[in-house]
Design an enzyme around this catalytic site. Structure first.
Site, PDB file in Angstrom:
ATOM      1  N   GLU A 281    -105.842  38.165 -71.369  1.00 10.91           N
ATOM      2  CA  GLU A 281    -104.587  38.747 -71.407  1.00 10.91           C
ATOM      3  C   GLU A 281    -103.982  39.628 -69.962  1.00 10.91           C
ATOM      4  O   GLU A 281    -104.715  39.995 -69.480  1.00 10.91           O
ATOM      5  CB  GLU A 281    -105.161  39.878 -72.544  1.00 10.91           C
TER       6      GLU A 281
ATOM      7  N   GLU B  69    -113.744  42.154 -75.911  1.00  9.43           N
ATOM      8  CA  GLU B  69    -113.900  42.460 -75.583  1.00  9.43           C
ATOM      9  C   GLU B  69    -114.329  43.176 -74.272  1.00  9.43           C
ATOM     10  O   GLU B  69    -115.158  43.748 -74.749  1.00  9.43           O
ATOM     11  CB  GLU B  69    -112.471  43.711 -74.586  1.00  9.43           C
TER      12      GLU B  69
HETATM   13  O1  KIV Z   1    -105.677  42.720 -81.282  1.00  5.57           O
HETATM   14  C1  KIV Z   1    -105.054  41.551 -80.554  1.00  5.57           C
HETATM   15  O2  KIV Z   1    -104.203  41.448 -80.895  1.00  5.57           O
HETATM   16  C2  KIV Z   1    -106.112  40.861 -79.309  1.00  5.57           C
HETATM   17  C3  KIV Z   1    -104.552  39.615 -79.077  1.00  5.57           C
HETATM   18  C4  KIV Z   1    -103.495  40.380 -78.797  1.00  5.57           C
HETATM   19  C5  KIV Z   1    -106.034  39.155 -78.260  1.00  5.57           C
HETATM   20  O3  KIV Z   1    -106.526  41.056 -79.083  1.00  5.57           O
END
Ligand code: KIV
Length: 269
Positions: free
Chosen positions: A187, A122
């Site tokens: 997201e 991220e």
């Molecule tokens: O942690 C996760 O499952 C994610 C997805 C929802 C993209 O980052």
């Protein structure tokens, strides 16, 4: 060819080609052998061992407590089941933030110990330097921008991104693409902003709560199949309600044990 079907193992090149061919990319999370096996046999393109496991598997309030060891533990189970799908491991909070050296060490460990195809991190454009170093080491990197759950504290909650326009998010996405990311998760992002980003990038965008224009979609296993009986976000479409089925079956089992209806002769030796 893979073990259980005649579908070829999906690689990073397959994923990139899917965008240029206009083929939508399907992705779901999975955290264990059985669920990964079901998805792989169903023909899913990508499986993500997301740090969402902190919430749906461990019962934490958010994803922040998840560790590298936990991600590796779950990736190993998924890897044993999934022979076709492209496999992505989430780098958890704190595993790539202290320094690029720490990030490289952790990502290399994840790839070495799990046999996964890629890691996901991220972060906005400021992660571009790190993405460049990781890809320079031979590690496929998926970016993740827009609503970033690892920033839940600084965001003051889970907030939809891009309401003020596309400039910042587009610049982040372009920086990650230029740094070598093979794909980017968008997201909780306004659909029109996701469209601009998707139309601009050569690499595929994978949306979750980012509308129909992304090149692919990802959702959390427990949300999609109605296993988690907590809150269901607006962007989730529930394709089954396994929670209800298991709950009803469990009640029947309990009743039949109590009334000695189970086991019968056919279950006995
Ligand atoms: O942690 C996760 O499952 C994610 C997805 C929802 C993209 O980052």
């Amino acid at each position: 060819m893979s073990k259980h079907t005649d579908i070829k193992k999906i690689t990073v090149n397959t994923i990139k080609k899917m965008k240029s061919n206009g083929e939508r990319i399907s992705c779901l999370t999975a955290y264990d052998f059985t669920s990964a096996s079901i998805l792989d046999k169903a023909g899913i393109d990508m499986i993500l061992v997301g740090d969402s496991l902190g919430m749906v598997i461990n019962g934490y309030e958010n994803t922040l407590p998840v560790t590298v060891d936990e991600i590796i533990y779950h990736c190993k189970m998924v890897k044993r089941a999934a022979t076709n799908a492209f496999l992505i491991a989430d780098m958890p909070f704190g595993s790539y933030h202290v320094s690029d050296e720490q990030a490289l060490e952790n990502a290399i460990r994840v790839i070495k110990e799990t046999g996964f195809d890629a890691v996901k991190i991220e972060g906005s454009g400021e992660r571009a330097g790190l993405v460049k170093k990781l890809t320079g080491c031979g590690i496929n990197v998926m970016g993740h921008i827009g609503l970033m759950p690892q920033f839940v504290s600084t965001m003051g909650g889970y907030r939809i991104q891009g309401r003020e326009g596309h400039e910042k998010l587009l610049a982040d996405a372009v920086a990650l693409e230029e740094a070598g990311a093979f794909s980017i998760v968008l997201e909780g992002t306004v659909s029109s902003v996701a469209q601009v980003i998707t139309d601009t990038l050569k690499i595929p965008t994978i949306g979750i709560g980012a509308g129909v224009h992304c090149d692919g979609q990802v959702l959390v296993f427990h949300d999609v199949f109605g296993i988690f009986d907590g809150f269901t976000p607006k962007f989730v479409k529930q394709y089954a309600n396994v929670n209800k089925i298991i709950s009803k079956a469990a009640k029947t089992y309990i009743k039949e044990v109590k009334t000695a209806e189970f086991p019968q002769d056919i279950h006995s030796f």
